[in-house]
Design a protein around this motif. Sequence first.
Motif, PDB file in Angstrom:
ATOM      1  N   GLY A   1       1.319  15.704   5.309  1.00  0.00           N
ATOM      2  CA  GLY A   1      -0.102  15.239   4.843  1.00  0.00           C
ATOM      3  C   GLY A   1       0.448  15.497   3.527  1.00  0.00           C
ATOM      4  N   THR A   2       0.279  15.155   2.647  1.00  0.00           N
ATOM      5  CA  THR A   2       0.271  15.384   1.201  1.00  0.00           C
ATOM      6  C   THR A   2      -1.409  16.012   0.662  1.00  0.00           C
ATOM      7  N   ILE A   3      -1.357  16.525  -0.975  1.00  0.00           N
ATOM      8  CA  ILE A   3      -2.598  16.102  -1.383  1.00  0.00           C
ATOM      9  C   ILE A   3      -2.937  15.146  -2.020  1.00  0.00           C
TER      10      ILE A   3
ATOM     11  N   ILE B   1      -1.313   5.133  -8.282  1.00  0.00           N
ATOM     12  CA  ILE B   1      -1.427   6.687  -7.590  1.00  0.00           C
ATOM     13  C   ILE B   1      -1.140   7.649  -8.166  1.00  0.00           C
ATOM     14  N   VAL B   2      -1.433   8.029  -7.443  1.00  0.00           N
ATOM     15  CA  VAL B   2      -1.815  10.195  -8.064  1.00  0.00           C
ATOM     16  C   VAL B   2      -0.221  11.105  -7.760  1.00  0.00           C
ATOM     17  N   THR B   3       0.143  11.005  -8.917  1.00  0.00           N
ATOM     18  CA  THR B   3       1.321  11.294  -9.250  1.00  0.00           C
ATOM     19  C   THR B   3       1.173  13.366  -9.197  1.00  0.00           C
TER      20      THR B   3
ATOM     21  N   ALA C   1     -12.830  15.036   3.428  1.00  0.00           N
ATOM     22  CA  ALA C   1     -12.115  16.293   3.376  1.00  0.00           C
ATOM     23  C   ALA C   1     -12.307  17.329   2.981  1.00  0.00           C
ATOM     24  N   CYS C   2     -10.988  18.177   2.868  1.00  0.00           N
ATOM     25  CA  CYS C   2     -11.060  19.394   2.406  1.00  0.00           C
ATOM     26  C   CYS C   2     -10.824  19.488   0.569  1.00  0.00           C
ATOM     27  N   TYR C   3      -9.416  18.641  -0.044  1.00  0.00           N
ATOM     28  CA  TYR C   3      -8.825  18.845  -0.938  1.00  0.00           C
ATOM     29  C   TYR C   3      -9.929  17.998  -2.354  1.00  0.00           C
TER      30      TYR C   3
ATOM     31  N   GLN D   1       0.378  -1.122   0.271  1.00  0.00           N
ATOM     32  CA  GLN D   1       0.251   0.054   0.077  1.00  0.00           C
ATOM     33  C   GLN D   1       1.129   1.088  -0.488  1.00  0.00           C
ATOM     34  N   PRO D   2       0.488   2.210  -0.741  1.00  0.00           N
ATOM     35  CA  PRO D   2       1.312   3.707  -0.137  1.00  0.00           C
ATOM     36  C   PRO D   2       1.585   4.019   0.766  1.00  0.00           C
ATOM     37  N   LEU D   3       2.476   4.691   1.366  1.00  0.00           N
ATOM     38  CA  LEU D   3       1.749   5.764   2.335  1.00  0.00           C
ATOM     39  C   LEU D   3       2.879   6.908   2.089  1.00  0.00           C
ATOM     40  N   SER D   4       2.131   7.903   1.842  1.00  0.00           N
ATOM     41  CA  SER D   4       2.666   9.687   1.712  1.00  0.00           C
ATOM     42  C   SER D   4       2.949   9.891   2.790  1.00  0.00           C
ATOM     43  N   GLY D   5       1.572  10.761   3.496  1.00  0.00           N
ATOM     44  CA  GLY D   5       2.213  11.710   4.772  1.00  0.00           C
ATOM     45  C   GLY D   5       1.533  10.640   6.087  1.00  0.00           C
ATOM     46  N   GLY D   6       0.848   9.316   5.843  1.00  0.00           N
ATOM     47  CA  GLY D   6       0.797   8.928   7.058  1.00  0.00           C
ATOM     48  C   GLY D   6      -0.225   9.412   7.979  1.00  0.00           C
ATOM     49  N   GLN D   7      -1.017  10.167   7.875  1.00  0.00           N
ATOM     50  CA  GLN D   7      -2.003  11.048   8.406  1.00  0.00           C
ATOM     51  C   GLN D   7      -3.326  10.438   8.319  1.00  0.00           C
ATOM     52  N   THR D   8      -4.125   9.782   7.555  1.00  0.00           N
ATOM     53  CA  THR D   8      -4.451   9.341   7.989  1.00  0.00           C
ATOM     54  C   THR D   8      -4.440   7.535   7.959  1.00  0.00           C
ATOM     55  N   LEU D   9      -3.432   6.812   7.213  1.00  0.00           N
ATOM     56  CA  LEU D   9      -3.011   5.833   7.647  1.00  0.00           C
ATOM     57  C   LEU D   9      -1.970   5.204   8.269  1.00  0.00           C
ATOM     58  N   MET D  10      -1.356   6.307   9.593  1.00  0.00           N
ATOM     59  CA  MET D  10      -0.300   5.943  10.432  1.00  0.00           C
ATOM     60  C   MET D  10      -1.993   5.454  11.525  1.00  0.00           C
TER      61      MET D  10
HETATM   62  C1  LIG Z   1      -5.521  15.318  13.361  1.00  0.00           C
HETATM   63  C2  LIG Z   1      -5.686  15.592  11.650  1.00  0.00           C
HETATM   64  C3  LIG Z   1      -6.230  16.879  11.247  1.00  0.00           C
HETATM   65  C4  LIG Z   1      -6.868  16.861  10.482  1.00  0.00           C
HETATM   66  N1  LIG Z   1      -8.130  17.638   9.148  1.00  0.00           N
HETATM   67  C5  LIG Z   1      -8.126  17.532   8.334  1.00  0.00           C
HETATM   68  C6  LIG Z   1      -8.524  18.745   7.618  1.00  0.00           C
HETATM   69  O1  LIG Z   1      -9.060  19.916   8.467  1.00  0.00           O
HETATM   70  N2  LIG Z   1      -9.363  18.756   6.421  1.00  0.00           N
HETATM   71  C7  LIG Z   1      -8.996  17.445   5.633  1.00  0.00           C
HETATM   72  O2  LIG Z   1      -8.889  17.633   4.145  1.00  0.00           O
HETATM   73  N3  LIG Z   1      -8.302  16.195   6.002  1.00  0.00           N
HETATM   74  C8  LIG Z   1      -7.537  16.253   7.382  1.00  0.00           C
HETATM   75  N4  LIG Z   1      -6.684  15.742   7.878  1.00  0.00           N
HETATM   76  C9  LIG Z   1      -6.164  14.401   6.560  1.00  0.00           C
HETATM   77  C10 LIG Z   1      -5.261  14.774   6.627  1.00  0.00           C
HETATM   78  O3  LIG Z   1      -5.030  16.162   5.731  1.00  0.00           O
HETATM   79  C11 LIG Z   1      -3.585  13.382   5.889  1.00  0.00           C
HETATM   80  O4  LIG Z   1      -3.025  14.367   5.413  1.00  0.00           O
HETATM   81  C12 LIG Z   1      -5.014  13.048   4.283  1.00  0.00           C
HETATM   82  O5  LIG Z   1      -6.246  13.281   4.749  1.00  0.00           O
HETATM   83  C13 LIG Z   1      -4.413  12.706   3.943  1.00  0.00           C
HETATM   84  O6  LIG Z   1      -3.242  12.637   3.047  1.00  0.00           O
HETATM   85  P1  LIG Z   1      -1.866  12.092   3.487  1.00  0.00           P
HETATM   86  O7  LIG Z   1      -0.485  12.297   3.091  1.00  0.00           O
HETATM   87  O8  LIG Z   1      -1.230  11.385   5.228  1.00  0.00           O
HETATM   88  O9  LIG Z   1      -1.693  10.128   3.375  1.00  0.00           O
HETATM   89  P2  LIG Z   1      -1.458   8.642   4.230  1.00  0.00           P
HETATM   90  O10 LIG Z   1      -2.145   8.363   5.312  1.00  0.00           O
HETATM   91  O11 LIG Z   1      -0.298   8.403   3.582  1.00  0.00           O
HETATM   92  O12 LIG Z   1      -2.228   7.817   3.057  1.00  0.00           O
HETATM   93  C14 LIG Z   1      -4.384   7.836   2.500  1.00  0.00           C
HETATM   94  C15 LIG Z   1      -4.336   6.474   1.744  1.00  0.00           C
HETATM   95  O13 LIG Z   1      -4.147   7.239   1.154  1.00  0.00           O
HETATM   96  C16 LIG Z   1      -3.407   6.156  -0.310  1.00  0.00           C
HETATM   97  N5  LIG Z   1      -1.951   7.160  -0.298  1.00  0.00           N
HETATM   98  C17 LIG Z   1      -1.358   8.156   0.008  1.00  0.00           C
HETATM   99  N6  LIG Z   1      -0.988   8.758  -1.273  1.00  0.00           N
HETATM  100  C18 LIG Z   1      -1.409   7.755  -2.122  1.00  0.00           C
HETATM  101  C19 LIG Z   1      -0.808   8.419  -3.871  1.00  0.00           C
HETATM  102  N7  LIG Z   1      -0.183   9.514  -4.190  1.00  0.00           N
HETATM  103  N8  LIG Z   1      -1.690   7.650  -4.969  1.00  0.00           N
HETATM  104  C20 LIG Z   1      -2.564   7.172  -4.014  1.00  0.00           C
HETATM  105  N9  LIG Z   1      -2.435   6.395  -2.897  1.00  0.00           N
HETATM  106  C21 LIG Z   1      -2.407   7.268  -2.105  1.00  0.00           C
HETATM  107  C22 LIG Z   1      -2.892   5.303   0.919  1.00  0.00           C
HETATM  108  O14 LIG Z   1      -2.507   4.407   0.714  1.00  0.00           O
HETATM  109  C23 LIG Z   1      -4.035   5.369   2.436  1.00  0.00           C
HETATM  110  O15 LIG Z   1      -4.817   4.299   1.782  1.00  0.00           O
HETATM  111  C24 LIG Z   1      -6.086  15.757   8.791  1.00  0.00           C
HETATM  112  C25 LIG Z   1      -5.949  14.604   9.639  1.00  0.00           C
HETATM  113  C26 LIG Z   1      -5.368  14.440  11.218  1.00  0.00           C
HETATM  114  C27 LIG Z   1      -4.382  13.844  11.581  1.00  0.00           C
END
Ligand SMILES: Cc1cc2nc3c(=O)[nH]c(=O)nc-3n(C[C@H](O)[C@H](O)[C@H](O)COP(=O)(O)OP(=O)(O)OC[C@H]3O[C@@H](n4cnc5c(N)ncnc54)[C@H](O)[C@@H]3O)c2cc1C
Lengths: 262, 789
Positions: free
Chosen positions: A104-106, A156-158, A117-119, A25-34
């Motif tokens: 976290g990443t777009i 993956i979303v590039t 989510a916002c994006y 599974q891809p991991l980007s910022g991990g803010q959802t996955l971790m």
């Molecule tokens: C305290 C807190 C507050 C937050 N508040 C908000 C908010 O107000 N608004 C908001 O929108 N979000 C919010 N978030 C979510 C945050 O924006 C996350 O960063 C985002 O939703 C996921 O991005 P990530 O890079 O962390 O993804 P990850 O956690 O790394 O991955 C999320 C999922 O996407 C997959 N993935 C990751 N990157 C890719 C890629 N490039 N292509 C395909 N699949 C991929 C992973 O496999 C996983 O399933 C919050 C999170 C936290 C922890």
Amino acid sequence: MHNFEYVRPKTIDEAVSALSSDEAQPLSGGQTLMPTMKARLAAPEKLVSLTAIDEMKGVRMDGDQLWIGGGTTHATVARETADSYPALSSLAGRIGDPSVRSMGTIGGSIANNDPSACYPAGALGSGATIVTNTREIAADDFFQGMFMTALEEGEIVTAVKFPIPQKAIYQKFIQPASRFPLTAVFVAHFGDNVRVAVTGASGGGVFRWTEAEEALASNFTGDAVAGLSVSAEDMISDLHGSGEYRAHLTKVMTKRAVDALA
Amino acid sequence: MPKDGGIGSSTKRREDVRFLSGTGNYTDDINLHGQLYAHFVRSDVAHGRINSIGAEAAEAMPGVVKVFTAKDFEGVGGVPCGWQITSIDGNPMQEPKHPVLAEGKVRHVGDPIAVVVAESLEQARDAGEALEIDIEMLDAVVDMKKALEPGATKVHDDLDSNLCYDWGFVQENKDAVDEAIKNADHVTTLELVNNRLVANPMEPRVAVGDYNRSTDEHTLYTTSQNPHVIRLLMGAFVLGIPEHKLRVVAPDVGGGFGTKIFHYAEEAFCTFAAKALNRPVKWTSTRSEAFMSDAHGRDHVTKIELAMDADNNFTAVRTETHANMGAYLSTFAPSVPTWLHGTLMAGNYKTPLIYVNVKAVFTNTVPVDAYRGAGRPEATFQLERVIDKAARERGVSPIELRRQNFITEFPYATPVAVEYDTGDYHATMDKVLEMSDHAGFEARAAESKKNGKLRGFGIAHYIEACGIAPSNLVGQLGARAGLYESATVRVNATGSISVMTGSHSHGQGHETSFAQVVSEMIGIDANQIDIIHGDTAKGPMGMGTYGSRSIAVGGSAMVRATEKIIAKAKKIAAHLMEASEGDIELKDGQFTVAGTDKSVAWGDVTLAAYVPHNYPLEDIEPGLEETAFYDPANFTYPSGGYVCEVEVDPETGKADVVAFSAADDFGNVINPMIVEGQVHGGVAQGFGQAMMENCAYDADGQLISASYMDYAMPRALDLPMIQVDHSCQTPCTHNPLGVKGCGEAGAIGSPPAFVNAVIDALNRGGHKVDHIDMPLSPDRIWSAMHAAK
Ligand SMILES: Cc1cc2nc3c(=O)[nH]c(=O)nc-3n(C[C@H](O)[C@H](O)[C@H](O)COP(=O)(O)OP(=O)(O)OC[C@H]3O[C@@H](n4cnc5c(N)ncnc54)[C@H](O)[C@@H]3O)c2cc1C
């Protein structure tokens, strides 16, 4: 957290091939996955980090579109689109808190398609194009319901490409606990047409409020929205707000967005 | 001008150096040689019969040492309850067993079923997932009123019903109260919910058990507000370990708010398992576990009636409350809705007749116990809300209605069994109206209106009972413990001082403020004085910190011990200066003989005490160490006026708190900065309760606010700067420092101020809304406005 294998490729191609195994599974910022893994709700055998892939990072103009690499953090987007696309910058700058924005990443946010989510609202509201390792997908086709997207297994979303509207704004009404949107609206005015994308409200995830778009195309004033109504039927109803409330907020936030722009 | 480091000075908190630099020593920082890790496997259903627990596969997994279930605890006591309430019919409350691990049934989501102990935490968790647990789901009882219906599913099969007790107070007054309400000119009635809360201290609970086979000594390191109480409860009632073989240490504790008072099963488990396995055993709660295993707070449903005569004098108050106990009785749970709540129902008012009925109910939810304020916020909320509603119904000012009924003569014996020693409610009311610029409110409201906002002014006045408590009194009321406090003052040979206090600091700053008191009394630099707490091996039996009792009771014990020290030191000084003891004066660390220029320094006297070459050995012993136990003569009664100003956005229902003022009477104040911080914290928690926090269960007993994604905690940005004043001081008459305690006031006085402000804003905007149950989320406010149309 269960044990997992971890790889950190440097190119999109390497990432795609690392993802070809079944339980990767891809991991980007991990803010959802971790957090999901820490709660033992997900247990991927292999994590393919996308954070070392330079070709997936950055913000630049690509013709008249704004190109944002899928691995670009919210903080970078907030900083680097402040002039080119202020509404998007403001959206990114209000996600979570500083540590979430720095990680976290777009791409992660768009791929995850959390109904709050916002994006997704920014992308759908702008009529963006989601670029993957194999194709380009219009935002209108990409978001397919709560946590569902057009992405195939291992895709993956590039990058995400945004057309830049004449004016746009993101109105976010927060859910008091998570501070994600309870209901948020992205309104973009392109001169001849208007796009209104709503997140947080619907059980089906981000959606376009087409009725408002039509009304606003001919009359871009708050009053044009005032007469409309949003059905509460498919709206999320939970601890933080009923479906009726979310439907009502959709209208209020849209009207405020338009008032602020008009 | 207070002396730097003495009483009244805003000395910076010495403990913050280690807290802010990451060098504190919290229980989770303690790691012992050979330590094992415990993982609790908890019920994910609210109510169910445990058919079987298959542990074979789990026990065979890597690193697993043992899987414990209830059968390992045969012969071990249940987690005890420390307070017994007697029902109206004279029967004692129904008191079910609270086993360390679930026996036969699980009774709430989070109820521990089994514990895996392994070499690493991850191994323990992996094995936890491999347990084969067969649970037959039963109907869950969640709603208190349904729980009391005939034929309702019983949480405890061996009890008669889900009613823990049915308490009437003061029962002898019931008929007179009923009569007064019947004959009243006007009765205002309000039904309200005091929402269930999760305390959420920053540091989750942790327990580390250790056992020394050679000495047969047990040590428990735990996140507790009262290590001696844990030693007593766990040693005597659960594990049968005598006190001299059991040491309980509560080192730095990262916030308690009440929920770390209680003795928890995890503490008993780690202590027990450490001996059973002959290795230290550690458990650290995850945040998710905290939501479903830390005792919750509040959760009352109340109907209150306020009767008035034609001139709006209060003539009677009658309440009926359902109080949720959860699935088991936590340590002090029964006392909260009764003695800590019913006795406060007079508030600041001279209502002559009061009757309080409380039905405590078992449900399939996490146990509920004391949370900052405990019972007093519930009492204050009811009164201050019903008075506001009464003012609206009578068309009078809520401020004047309060003033008219204020108690003005002290001491004042209330009809609910307590006697207020001092107070001046008009003074705090005047002060808070001045601080909040009440006079300028209409102009601000007009300004808000121009911006499309509804502005509201909410006032609340509170009384609370702190400094719990006279032991003989609480004994009569059902407490199974005394509530004195202790201190040992150990003066070292060179004059520095170690004070061992039975109070426990988990953020309150005792190490600073307690030292200020001793410094003031002796006149030596506060940095020469250390405050030591949190270890049963170091100090005398102490009762710990809760109920804003530390300075009032613990501080008094310390004063008494220090007085003994001074008395003895004066004897030594008299001997050294060849003067008579009665002529010795102590000032700024110097002993002098009145009317002469003779003096000896503090350090000379302390040295003489330990090197008694020239010493009155025939009169007194060498050494300079004294202990005092202080049992208070009464509660203390802080009071105050709070004002909140809100702006409501009528389109979204969102209420923003734009100003908040607190004028408290805490009697004498030791460290104004610390007191201000305590009020800020209390008001922030009151704000959380009033506006954001909601611990919610669904009808099946699933906790639906089980993480910070859904449980809304307030943040600094949600509040304006809180204006705090404590210049109105009517010192307590019965403790040596004249102090009243300040720890809970903010959480007690503020919720009704927030709610009153929102209701005021809505009514000013033409929305006839009488009440909204907390938390006043945007959705609830908006819905109420629309329902009222
Ligand atoms: C305290 C807190 C507050 C937050 N508040 C908000 C908010 O107000 N608004 C908001 O929108 N979000 C919010 N978030 C979510 C945050 O924006 C996350 O960063 C985002 O939703 C996921 O991005 P990530 O890079 O962390 O993804 P990850 O956690 O790394 O991955 C999320 C999922 O996407 C997959 N993935 C990751 N990157 C890719 C890629 N490039 N292509 C395909 N699949 C991929 C992973 O496999 C996983 O399933 C919050 C999170 C936290 C922890």
